[in-house]
Design a protein around this motif. Structure first.
Motif, PDB file in Angstrom:
ATOM      1  N   ASP A 154    -107.324  21.351  -3.945  1.00  0.00           N
ATOM      2  CA  ASP A 154    -108.245  21.926  -3.132  1.00  0.00           C
ATOM      3  C   ASP A 154    -108.791  21.103  -1.922  1.00  0.00           C
ATOM      4  O   ASP A 154    -109.278  21.623  -0.948  1.00  0.00           O
ATOM      5  CB  ASP A 154    -109.176  22.863  -3.689  1.00  0.00           C
ATOM      6  CG  ASP A 154    -108.732  23.633  -4.880  1.00  0.00           C
ATOM      7  OD1 ASP A 154    -108.320  24.575  -4.510  1.00  0.00           O
ATOM      8  OD2 ASP A 154    -108.520  23.366  -5.873  1.00  0.00           O
ATOM      9  N   TRP A 155    -109.036  19.718  -2.362  1.00  0.00           N
ATOM     10  CA  TRP A 155    -109.778  18.963  -1.386  1.00  0.00           C
ATOM     11  C   TRP A 155    -109.443  17.293  -1.749  1.00  0.00           C
ATOM     12  O   TRP A 155    -108.966  17.133  -2.695  1.00  0.00           O
ATOM     13  CB  TRP A 155    -111.335  19.083  -2.243  1.00  0.00           C
ATOM     14  CG  TRP A 155    -112.283  18.497  -1.320  1.00  0.00           C
ATOM     15  CD1 TRP A 155    -112.453  18.035  -0.092  1.00  0.00           C
ATOM     16  CD2 TRP A 155    -113.640  17.876  -1.923  1.00  0.00           C
ATOM     17  NE1 TRP A 155    -113.790  17.497   0.216  1.00  0.00           N
ATOM     18  CE2 TRP A 155    -114.431  17.570  -1.074  1.00  0.00           C
ATOM     19  CE3 TRP A 155    -114.228  18.098  -3.318  1.00  0.00           C
ATOM     20  CZ2 TRP A 155    -115.677  16.870  -1.228  1.00  0.00           C
ATOM     21  CZ3 TRP A 155    -115.268  17.462  -3.636  1.00  0.00           C
ATOM     22  CH2 TRP A 155    -116.251  16.916  -2.412  1.00  0.00           C
ATOM     23  N   CYS A 209    -103.199  16.792   4.979  1.00  0.00           N
ATOM     24  CA  CYS A 209    -104.082  17.847   4.563  1.00  0.00           C
ATOM     25  C   CYS A 209    -104.302  19.041   5.326  1.00  0.00           C
ATOM     26  O   CYS A 209    -104.202  20.361   4.800  1.00  0.00           O
ATOM     27  CB  CYS A 209    -105.614  17.481   4.337  1.00  0.00           C
ATOM     28  SG  CYS A 209    -105.754  16.038   2.887  1.00  0.00           S
ATOM     29  N   LEU A 210    -104.256  18.675   6.691  1.00  0.00           N
ATOM     30  CA  LEU A 210    -104.250  19.975   7.545  1.00  0.00           C
ATOM     31  C   LEU A 210    -102.808  20.758   7.593  1.00  0.00           C
ATOM     32  O   LEU A 210    -102.811  22.023   7.618  1.00  0.00           O
ATOM     33  CB  LEU A 210    -104.322  19.540   8.989  1.00  0.00           C
ATOM     34  CG  LEU A 210    -105.952  18.862   9.252  1.00  0.00           C
ATOM     35  CD1 LEU A 210    -106.001  18.226  10.884  1.00  0.00           C
ATOM     36  CD2 LEU A 210    -107.179  19.652   9.014  1.00  0.00           C
ATOM     37  N   ALA A 211    -101.718  19.912   7.430  1.00  0.00           N
ATOM     38  CA  ALA A 211    -100.419  20.845   7.304  1.00  0.00           C
ATOM     39  C   ALA A 211    -100.493  21.615   6.044  1.00  0.00           C
ATOM     40  O   ALA A 211     -99.837  22.824   6.139  1.00  0.00           O
ATOM     41  CB  ALA A 211     -99.278  19.821   7.337  1.00  0.00           C
ATOM     42  N   GLN A 212    -101.083  21.087   4.888  1.00  0.00           N
ATOM     43  CA  GLN A 212    -100.968  21.833   3.829  1.00  0.00           C
ATOM     44  C   GLN A 212    -102.165  22.674   3.427  1.00  0.00           C
ATOM     45  O   GLN A 212    -102.292  23.081   2.242  1.00  0.00           O
ATOM     46  CB  GLN A 212    -100.742  20.760   2.385  1.00  0.00           C
ATOM     47  CG  GLN A 212     -99.486  20.189   2.825  1.00  0.00           C
ATOM     48  CD  GLN A 212     -99.049  19.129   1.594  1.00  0.00           C
ATOM     49  OE1 GLN A 212     -98.965  19.426   0.474  1.00  0.00           O
ATOM     50  NE2 GLN A 212     -98.938  17.767   1.655  1.00  0.00           N
ATOM     51  N   LYS A 213    -103.251  22.789   4.373  1.00  0.00           N
ATOM     52  CA  LYS A 213    -104.275  23.478   4.309  1.00  0.00           C
ATOM     53  C   LYS A 213    -105.233  23.187   3.044  1.00  0.00           C
ATOM     54  O   LYS A 213    -105.729  24.035   2.236  1.00  0.00           O
ATOM     55  CB  LYS A 213    -104.007  25.202   4.066  1.00  0.00           C
ATOM     56  CG  LYS A 213    -103.166  25.530   5.559  1.00  0.00           C
ATOM     57  CD  LYS A 213    -102.805  27.169   5.262  1.00  0.00           C
ATOM     58  CE  LYS A 213    -102.305  27.626   6.597  1.00  0.00           C
ATOM     59  NZ  LYS A 213    -101.291  26.929   7.124  1.00  0.00           N
ATOM     60  N   THR A 214    -105.373  21.871   2.915  1.00  0.00           N
ATOM     61  CA  THR A 214    -106.408  21.401   1.823  1.00  0.00           C
ATOM     62  C   THR A 214    -107.586  20.735   2.695  1.00  0.00           C
ATOM     63  O   THR A 214    -107.322  19.816   3.818  1.00  0.00           O
ATOM     64  CB  THR A 214    -105.623  20.346   1.228  1.00  0.00           C
ATOM     65  OG1 THR A 214    -104.428  20.879   0.595  1.00  0.00           O
ATOM     66  CG2 THR A 214    -106.550  19.576   0.123  1.00  0.00           C
ATOM     67  N   HIS A 215    -108.633  20.910   2.182  1.00  0.00           N
ATOM     68  CA  HIS A 215    -110.000  20.456   2.816  1.00  0.00           C
ATOM     69  C   HIS A 215    -109.810  19.045   2.833  1.00  0.00           C
ATOM     70  O   HIS A 215    -109.558  18.342   1.778  1.00  0.00           O
ATOM     71  CB  HIS A 215    -111.195  21.056   2.043  1.00  0.00           C
ATOM     72  CG  HIS A 215    -111.380  22.480   1.835  1.00  0.00           C
ATOM     73  ND1 HIS A 215    -111.863  23.059   3.063  1.00  0.00           N
ATOM     74  CD2 HIS A 215    -111.262  23.260   0.833  1.00  0.00           C
ATOM     75  CE1 HIS A 215    -111.763  24.569   2.676  1.00  0.00           C
ATOM     76  NE2 HIS A 215    -111.485  24.573   1.368  1.00  0.00           N
ATOM     77  N   GLN A 231    -115.187  18.678   5.474  1.00  0.00           N
ATOM     78  CA  GLN A 231    -114.564  19.971   4.824  1.00  0.00           C
ATOM     79  C   GLN A 231    -114.715  19.703   3.280  1.00  0.00           C
ATOM     80  O   GLN A 231    -114.672  18.843   2.755  1.00  0.00           O
ATOM     81  CB  GLN A 231    -113.105  20.096   5.237  1.00  0.00           C
ATOM     82  CG  GLN A 231    -113.136  20.500   6.555  1.00  0.00           C
ATOM     83  CD  GLN A 231    -111.277  20.356   7.086  1.00  0.00           C
ATOM     84  OE1 GLN A 231    -110.548  20.011   6.121  1.00  0.00           O
ATOM     85  NE2 GLN A 231    -110.967  20.916   8.228  1.00  0.00           N
TER      86      GLN A 231
END
Length: 238
Positions: A173-174, A200-206, A231
């Motif tokens: 998650d983070w 992280c941005l590509a995998q939608k992780t904070h 984030q």
């Protein structure tokens, strides 16, 4: 409760103190330096210096803090240290369950013991679990974390000592990234950080960028390409 300057939390709670070095990220341990300083100052909880010590009198402290807090658990130790008694670990978890208006952040380098004990512990939504991964050599810790029942899972890539390479962030998650600070700090390269941020941005992780570090971390700051990255996951209700 001890208020903390750690950017990704609000307070710390240390029912355990002391630890031992197990990987490259431990070389210049900030907690060891602080523990020895507190021992020299005569602090009762640090009479053993940085030797692993259980503090039963601290176990119920979160009940005294009525305002909900984001609490870093054992910032001065490792809850899954191989010499930490399982019954004491269970006692820490019991407090986190009962004082459930707080959100608790746990962090370990001992992902093997975490994996071994995770199913024997009771996880509530307010208990976040993380592992430290200081370089690509320790990415197996992520796989161990992924197998735990924790609702919110996070990575601390600090001190980041080398390129991480490809990251599988499924179920994560983070991600926190930070450079090492202190008198003997090892350098961190911007390219390593940018690669992690982009994954992280590509995998939608904070993504949370804590610091560049160095001998004067205030001077080097915590902006990445002119932007502050703060984030965080939203605390999950009980």
């Amino acid at each position: 409760m001890a208020l903390t300057k750690i950017e990704w939390t609000e307070a710390s709670w240390n029912p355990m103190t002391g630890c031992s070095k197990i990987s490259a990220g431990c070389k210049n341990c900030y907690a060891e330096r602080m523990a020895l300083r507190l021992q020299a100052m005569g602090s009762d909880n640090y009479s053993n210096g940085f030797d692993l010590t259980m503090h039963k009198h601290v176990l119920l402290k979160p009940f005294e803090w009525k305002k909900p807090q984001m609490i870093f658990v054992n910032s001065m130790s490792d809850i899954f240290h191989e010499n930490a008694p399982f019954e004491f670990i269970k006692s820490i978890f019991a407090t986190m369950h009962m004082a459930n208006w707080h959100t608790y952040q746990l962090l370990t380098k001992r992902s093997g013991r975490l994996k071994q004990l995770a199913t024997k512990l009771s996880w509530a939504n307010n208990i976040w679990m993380g592992v430290t991964v200081e370089s690509a050599e320790y990415k197996h810790r992520i796989d161990n974390l992924r197998e735990t029942p924790a609702k919110t899972k996070f990575l601390s890539l600090e001190p980041l000592l080398g390129p991480i390479g490809e990251l599988n962030l499924d179920g994560i998650d983070w991600v926190i990234v930070g450079g090492e600070s202190g008198p003997n700090s090892r350098p961190m390269e911007e390219a390593w950080v940018l690669d992690i941020k982009n994954q992280c941005l590509a995998q939608k992780t904070h993504f949370f960028f804590k610091q560049w570090g160095g001998k004067n971390k205030k001077k080097t700051g915590r902006k990445l390409e002119g932007t502050t990255w703060d984030q965080m996951p939203t605390p999950v209700s009980i």
